[in-house]
Write a protein that holds these residues in place. Structure first.
Motif, short mmCIF file in Angstrom:
data_model
loop_
_atom_site.label_atom_id
_atom_site.label_comp_id
_atom_site.label_asym_id
_atom_site.label_seq_id
_atom_site.Cartn_x
_atom_site.Cartn_y
_atom_site.Cartn_z
N ASP A 3 -10.88 32.82 3.07
CA ASP A 3 -11.28 31.90 2.00
C ASP A 3 -11.65 32.65 0.73
OD1 ASP A 3 -10.88 29.73 3.68
OD2 ASP A 3 -12.98 29.65 4.34
N VAL A 4 -12.35 33.77 0.89
CA VAL A 4 -12.73 34.58 -0.27
C VAL A 4 -11.49 35.11 -0.96
CG1 VAL A 4 -13.89 36.69 -1.03
CG2 VAL A 4 -14.98 35.21 0.67
N ILE A 5 -10.55 35.64 -0.17
CA ILE A 5 -9.30 36.15 -0.75
C ILE A 5 -8.57 35.05 -1.51
CG2 ILE A 5 -7.00 37.05 -0.19
CD1 ILE A 5 -8.33 38.56 2.16
N ASN A 6 -8.53 33.86 -0.94
CA ASN A 6 -7.83 32.74 -1.59
C ASN A 6 -8.53 32.26 -2.86
OD1 ASN A 6 -5.70 32.63 0.24
ND2 ASN A 6 -6.78 31.23 1.62
N SER A 7 -9.79 32.58 -2.99
CA SER A 7 -10.53 32.18 -4.20
C SER A 7 -10.36 33.19 -5.33
CB SER A 7 -12.02 32.03 -3.88
OG SER A 7 -12.63 33.29 -3.64
N MET A 8 -9.70 34.31 -5.03
CA MET A 8 -9.54 35.39 -6.01
C MET A 8 -8.11 35.45 -6.52
SD MET A 8 -11.66 38.26 -3.80
CE MET A 8 -11.83 39.50 -5.08
N THR A 9 -7.96 36.05 -7.69
CA THR A 9 -6.62 36.33 -8.20
C THR A 9 -6.07 37.56 -7.47
OG1 THR A 9 -7.36 37.83 -9.93
CG2 THR A 9 -7.30 35.47 -10.47
N PRO A 10 -4.75 37.74 -7.47
CA PRO A 10 -4.20 38.95 -6.85
C PRO A 10 -4.76 40.24 -7.45
CG PRO A 10 -2.46 37.36 -7.22
CD PRO A 10 -3.69 36.81 -7.89
N GLU A 11 -5.01 40.21 -8.75
CA GLU A 11 -5.58 41.39 -9.41
C GLU A 11 -6.97 41.70 -8.87
OE1 GLU A 11 -4.18 38.82 -10.94
OE2 GLU A 11 -2.30 39.79 -11.56
N GLN A 12 -7.75 40.66 -8.61
CA GLN A 12 -9.09 40.85 -8.05
C GLN A 12 -9.02 41.36 -6.61
OE1 GLN A 12 -10.44 36.84 -8.80
NE2 GLN A 12 -11.79 37.51 -10.48
N VAL A 13 -8.05 40.85 -5.86
CA VAL A 13 -7.86 41.31 -4.48
C VAL A 13 -7.50 42.80 -4.49
CG1 VAL A 13 -6.41 41.12 -2.42
CG2 VAL A 13 -7.20 39.05 -3.60
N PHE A 14 -6.58 43.19 -5.36
CA PHE A 14 -6.18 44.59 -5.47
C PHE A 14 -7.37 45.46 -5.84
CE2 PHE A 14 -4.69 48.24 -7.91
CZ PHE A 14 -3.71 48.77 -7.09
N LYS A 15 -8.14 45.03 -6.81
CA LYS A 15 -9.29 45.83 -7.26
C LYS A 15 -10.32 45.98 -6.15
CE LYS A 15 -12.73 46.24 -10.94
NZ LYS A 15 -13.26 45.64 -12.20
N THR A 16 -10.53 44.91 -5.40
CA THR A 16 -11.50 44.96 -4.30
C THR A 16 -11.05 45.92 -3.20
OG1 THR A 16 -12.19 42.67 -4.73
CG2 THR A 16 -12.72 43.58 -2.56
N LEU A 17 -9.78 45.82 -2.83
CA LEU A 17 -9.26 46.67 -1.76
C LEU A 17 -9.22 48.15 -2.17
CD1 LEU A 17 -6.35 44.45 -0.38
CD2 LEU A 17 -8.47 45.08 0.82
N THR A 18 -9.03 48.43 -3.45
CA THR A 18 -8.94 49.82 -3.89
C THR A 18 -10.29 50.39 -4.32
OG1 THR A 18 -8.31 49.04 -6.11
CG2 THR A 18 -6.53 49.67 -4.60
N SER A 19 -11.34 49.58 -4.27
CA SER A 19 -12.66 50.09 -4.66
C SER A 19 -13.72 49.88 -3.58
CB SER A 19 -13.13 49.42 -5.96
OG SER A 19 -13.27 48.01 -5.78
N LYS A 20 -13.53 48.88 -2.70
CA LYS A 20 -14.57 48.55 -1.72
C LYS A 20 -14.15 48.71 -0.26
CE LYS A 20 -16.96 45.35 -4.83
NZ LYS A 20 -17.50 43.96 -5.00
N HIS A 21 -12.87 48.92 -0.03
CA HIS A 21 -12.43 49.12 1.36
C HIS A 21 -13.15 50.32 1.95
CE1 HIS A 21 -9.85 49.95 4.82
NE2 HIS A 21 -9.34 48.74 4.68
N ALA A 22 -13.51 50.24 3.22
CA ALA A 22 -14.31 51.29 3.86
C ALA A 22 -13.60 52.64 3.91
CB ALA A 22 -14.69 50.85 5.27
N SER A 23 -12.27 52.62 3.94
CA SER A 23 -11.51 53.86 4.07
C SER A 23 -10.92 54.29 2.73
CB SER A 23 -10.37 53.67 5.09
OG SER A 23 -9.45 54.74 5.02
#
Length: 354
Positions: free
Chosen positions: A318-338
């Motif tokens: 649901d969180v991913i669907n509430s975000m734009t693709p750009e926001q998803v990309f930024k989150t995965l490249t800045s907050k992913h644990a690895s």
């Protein structure tokens, strides 16, 4: 140079892979542990043998983007670096011209891994295009397809470009061959039919498969890794392979030799991308957001993708669907644990943009 890293020799790996792999319909968690331990022990023992012969700083083994093959009772070796685009063929032999010539010809005419696995005794099959065809040209600029040209080029190299160096008081004679400038594209072209078939079968973008393949192995079908990932798309038999077998209603997991066959490897890599999309990340609506999530999951797992957005997996979608693709990309490249998975997404998307 990987001179301090203990690496595995592909010719031995192929033997070990087949020897250590049990029948896929019998292998369970206990067998997996035994299989892995036996594999690691054999690798360690073999690396020690190489160290005894070549010296402490001279142990070379293949990785995802390096092919290494030993011959002549471990006295001669071939190292192809698929990133730098350089082949180094070297020997400790007291008859370096003979051994280097033989190794050069065998390398220039070697088959792809699926052919090698099917028939160990057949070193050169003149009816099939060599794996390095169009990736290497001789001194006249011609690609090397036939044995006579390979022999002629080998003679030219040992007579005109032979060099030597000392390592631990051992004299190493060697020649180097540069791959053509577009060697990466040449290898990609070889596997494009497999990519097209896989993309059609699983409704995937061809460019996505190619980009992942380039990041994983730089189109090296002989690729192996310390984590036991295998082949062009670095498929792990105990994780992705086991998941796919279960999804297909099969028991066990694919063997390592099975995964070294490019046809099988590309198919399973594509199938795993589809499994990530259709099962593990189902519910993500935006196609581009889904692509970013799939790429990251291919490297670090779908669970870690979802927990980047929420500890609750359903809420994460649901969180991913509430975000734009750009926001998803930024989150995965800045907050992913690895950090590795963050960089992986950046590398693959950069290739996709090209």
């Amino acid at each position: 140079m990987m001179n301090k890293t203990k690496i595995i020799v592909l010719s031995l790996i192929t033997f070990i892979l087949a020897a250590c792999s049990t029948s896929s319909n019998r292998q369970g968690p206990v067998d997996y542990t035994k299989d892995t331990n036996a594999f690691n022990i054999l690798i360690s023992q073999f690396a020690d043998n190489i160290q005894d012969i070549w010296g402490r700083q001279e142990v070379l083994i293949p990785g995802p983007k390096d092919y290494v093959h030993y011959s002549d009772n471990l006295q001669t070796r071939v190292h192809i670096n698929f990133v730098s685009g350089r082949i180094t063929i070297e020997t400790l032999s007291h008859d370096p011209l003979t051994e280097l010539t033989s190794a050069i010809v065998s390398t220039l005419l070697m088959s792809e891994p699926d052919d090698m696995l099917k028939d160990d005794s057949k070193t050169i099959d003149p009816s099939k295009e060599p794996f390095l065809y169009n990736q290497v040209v001789d001194e006249t600029g011609q690609p090397i397809r036939w044995e006579w040209r390979a022999n002629h080029f080998a003679s030219y190299l040992v007579n005109n470009q032979l060099k030597s160096r000392l390592a631990d008081d051992k004299q190493i004679s060697f020649v180097t061959i540069n791959l053509v400038a577009n060697h990466v594209d040449q290898r990609a072209h070889k596997f494009l039919p497999l990519v097209k078939n896989t993309a059609n079968r699983y409704d995937l973008d061809e460019s996505l498969i190619l980009a992942i393949m380039q990041v994983e192995s730089n189109y090296n079908p002989f690729a192996v890794s310390r984590s036991d990932a295998i082949g062009l798309m670095q498929v792990q038999q105990h994780t992705a392979g086991r998941d796919l077998y279960q999804n297909w209603g099969m028991k066990g997991e694919p063997t390592r030799s099975y995964l070294l066959d490019p046809k099988n490897n590309v198919n399973m890599g594509g199938a795993y991308l589809a499994l990530i999309r259709d099962r593990y990340l189902v519910g993500i609506k935006n196609p581009l957001s889904m692509k970013y999530a799939m790429i990251t999951a291919y490297n670090g797992g779908a669970g870690s993708v979802l927990t980047t957005f929420s500890a609750d997996r359903k809420k994460a979608v649901d969180v991913i669907n509430s975000m734009t693709p750009e926001q998803v990309f930024k989150t995965l490249t800045s907050k992913h644990a690895s950090q590795e998975s963050r960089n992986y997404l950046i590398k693959v998307t950069n290739l996709l943009r090209k």
